[in-house]
Design a protein around this motif. Structure first.
Motif, mmCIF file in Angstrom:
data_model
loop_
_atom_site.group_PDB
_atom_site.id
_atom_site.type_symbol
_atom_site.label_atom_id
_atom_site.label_comp_id
_atom_site.label_asym_id
_atom_site.label_seq_id
_atom_site.Cartn_x
_atom_site.Cartn_y
_atom_site.Cartn_z
ATOM 1 N N VAL A 20 -35.914 23.456 -7.887
ATOM 2 C CA VAL A 20 -35.418 24.801 -8.500
ATOM 3 C C VAL A 20 -34.276 25.162 -7.621
ATOM 4 N N LEU A 21 -34.461 25.060 -6.212
ATOM 5 C CA LEU A 21 -33.291 25.471 -5.384
ATOM 6 C C LEU A 21 -32.126 24.805 -5.572
ATOM 7 N N ASP A 22 -32.584 23.496 -5.982
ATOM 8 C CA ASP A 22 -31.105 22.590 -6.443
ATOM 9 C C ASP A 22 -30.539 23.266 -7.638
ATOM 10 N N LEU A 23 -31.203 23.526 -8.390
ATOM 11 C CA LEU A 23 -30.631 24.246 -9.828
ATOM 12 C C LEU A 23 -30.078 25.283 -9.508
ATOM 13 N N PHE A 24 -30.719 26.293 -8.772
ATOM 14 C CA PHE A 24 -29.941 27.407 -8.519
ATOM 15 C C PHE A 24 -28.844 27.280 -7.841
ATOM 16 N N PHE A 25 -28.846 26.397 -6.802
ATOM 17 C CA PHE A 25 -27.372 26.176 -5.983
ATOM 18 C C PHE A 25 -26.278 25.512 -6.965
ATOM 19 N N ARG A 26 -26.609 24.579 -7.737
ATOM 20 C CA ARG A 26 -25.606 24.045 -8.621
ATOM 21 C C ARG A 26 -25.186 25.243 -9.569
ATOM 22 N N ILE A 27 -25.994 26.122 -10.063
ATOM 23 C CA ILE A 27 -25.392 27.220 -11.077
ATOM 24 C C ILE A 27 -24.579 28.040 -10.179
ATOM 25 N N ILE A 28 -24.913 28.398 -9.170
ATOM 26 C CA ILE A 28 -23.769 29.530 -8.218
ATOM 27 C C ILE A 28 -22.754 28.564 -8.008
ATOM 28 N N SER A 29 -22.674 27.224 -7.643
ATOM 29 C CA SER A 29 -21.650 26.524 -7.377
ATOM 30 C C SER A 29 -20.776 26.249 -8.219
ATOM 31 N N ALA A 30 -21.404 26.220 -9.637
ATOM 32 C CA ALA A 30 -20.382 25.978 -10.564
ATOM 33 C C ALA A 30 -19.793 27.488 -11.110
ATOM 34 N N VAL A 31 -20.359 28.626 -10.771
ATOM 35 C CA VAL A 31 -19.782 30.033 -11.289
ATOM 36 C C VAL A 31 -18.591 30.283 -10.131
ATOM 37 N N GLY A 32 -18.727 29.715 -8.967
ATOM 38 C CA GLY A 32 -17.856 29.724 -8.019
ATOM 39 C C GLY A 32 -16.522 29.013 -8.224
ATOM 40 N N THR A 33 -16.863 27.901 -8.495
ATOM 41 C CA THR A 33 -15.726 26.949 -8.708
ATOM 42 C C THR A 33 -14.813 27.451 -10.023
ATOM 43 N N LEU A 34 -15.744 27.719 -10.727
ATOM 44 C CA LEU A 34 -14.953 28.183 -12.103
ATOM 45 C C LEU A 34 -14.115 29.521 -12.042
ATOM 46 N N VAL A 81 -21.825 21.384 -13.990
ATOM 47 C CA VAL A 81 -22.294 21.654 -15.177
ATOM 48 C C VAL A 81 -22.833 20.243 -16.135
ATOM 49 N N LEU A 82 -22.311 19.245 -15.951
ATOM 50 C CA LEU A 82 -22.957 18.158 -16.460
ATOM 51 C C LEU A 82 -24.033 17.753 -15.563
ATOM 52 N N SER A 83 -24.131 18.292 -14.316
ATOM 53 C CA SER A 83 -25.267 17.761 -13.557
ATOM 54 C C SER A 83 -26.641 18.766 -13.681
ATOM 55 N N LEU A 84 -26.429 19.854 -14.481
ATOM 56 C CA LEU A 84 -27.363 20.813 -14.550
ATOM 57 C C LEU A 84 -28.509 19.911 -15.577
ATOM 58 N N PRO A 85 -28.464 19.117 -16.503
ATOM 59 C CA PRO A 85 -29.725 18.645 -17.155
ATOM 60 C C PRO A 85 -30.520 17.757 -16.097
ATOM 61 N N ILE A 86 -29.607 17.075 -15.301
ATOM 62 C CA ILE A 86 -30.511 16.101 -14.417
ATOM 63 C C ILE A 86 -31.326 16.973 -13.345
ATOM 64 N N SER A 87 -30.509 18.147 -12.790
ATOM 65 C CA SER A 87 -31.228 18.897 -12.094
ATOM 66 C C SER A 87 -32.575 19.627 -12.874
ATOM 67 N N ILE A 88 -32.517 19.939 -13.952
ATOM 68 C CA ILE A 88 -33.618 20.359 -14.798
ATOM 69 C C ILE A 88 -34.684 19.174 -14.887
ATOM 70 N N TYR A 89 -34.452 17.967 -15.133
ATOM 71 C CA TYR A 89 -35.110 16.869 -15.172
ATOM 72 C C TYR A 89 -36.039 16.647 -13.935
ATOM 73 N N HIS A 90 -35.400 17.106 -12.619
ATOM 74 C CA HIS A 90 -36.069 16.871 -11.382
ATOM 75 C C HIS A 90 -37.259 18.042 -11.424
ATOM 76 N N ILE A 91 -36.994 19.161 -11.968
ATOM 77 C CA ILE A 91 -38.055 20.195 -11.879
ATOM 78 C C ILE A 91 -39.028 19.671 -12.614
ATOM 79 N N ILE A 92 -39.015 18.964 -13.963
ATOM 80 C CA ILE A 92 -39.987 18.414 -14.497
ATOM 81 C C ILE A 92 -40.992 17.224 -14.103
ATOM 82 N N ARG A 93 -39.728 16.307 -13.528
ATOM 83 C CA ARG A 93 -40.343 15.079 -12.666
ATOM 84 C C ARG A 93 -39.945 15.234 -11.430
#
Length: 179
Positions: A20-34, A81-93
């Motif tokens: 979950v922390l990984d997903l949060f970091f990815r979202i904030i990083s994507a917003v920062g780079t965008l 953005v493309l790595s977000l689904p994999i990060s969500i997959y890591h939350i599930i599995r």
């Protein structure tokens, strides 16, 4: 000795929390780079000179370092953005480690790209603010004030994303090592 159910669940919960922390970091990083790419990519300032027919203009694409900055941030944002689904997959599995290793490799490459772009732009921003008298490069930020403010502000988002990518790599490495 066999682990009891009480010992197994905290490890799984910890990996899920790291995911979950990984997903949060990815979202904030994507917003920062965008935000950084858009801020620099839309920067344009024109100053009149003597008459209105002669004007000085400052745009990001006048300087190759800023063009590289915009492209690097856009690529990293797209990757995140493309790595977000994999990060969500890591939350599930939470036990999926092969995909975590692949993400660490790509995250490290994106960290290098965004850091290179931000560093190249930071060097030019420094020259724009301070100039260099030995090479007769004059500081232009007194004239192009809003141009320099936007570029300087976008560096914060880009370097912030670099820090978040380091934290993303660290959390993925910790999740792998907890297995």
């Amino acid at each position: 000795m066999k682990a009891t159910a009480g010992e197994a669940y905290p490890r799984k919960g910890a990996n899920r929390g790291l995911s979950v922390l990984d997903l949060f970091f990815r979202i904030i990083s994507a917003v920062g780079t965008l935000g950084s790419a858009v801020a620099v990519g839309t920067t344009d300032e024109t100053l009149p000179f003597i008459t209105q027919f002669f004007r000085f203009r400052a745009r990001y694409d006048d300087i190759p370092s800023f063009t590289f900055f915009v492209i690097a941030n856009a690529i990293v944002c797209g990757y995140l953005v493309l790595s977000l689904p994999i990060s969500i997959y890591h939350i599930i599995r939470s036990k999926a480690n092969n995909s975590r290793v692949i993400l660490i490799i790509f995250d490290a490459a994106m960290l290098a790209l965004v850091t290179a772009g931000a560093s190249a732009a930071a060097a030019i921003v420094y020259l724009a603010h301070k100039g260099n008298t030995s090479t007769n490069w004059f500081a232009i930020c007194q004239q192009f004030n809003s141009f320099c403010k936007r570029i300087s502000g976008s560096l914060i988002g880009s370097f912030g994303s670099s820090v978040l990518l380091v934290l993303t790599i660290t959390t993925a490495a910790i999740a792998i090592s907890r297995r």
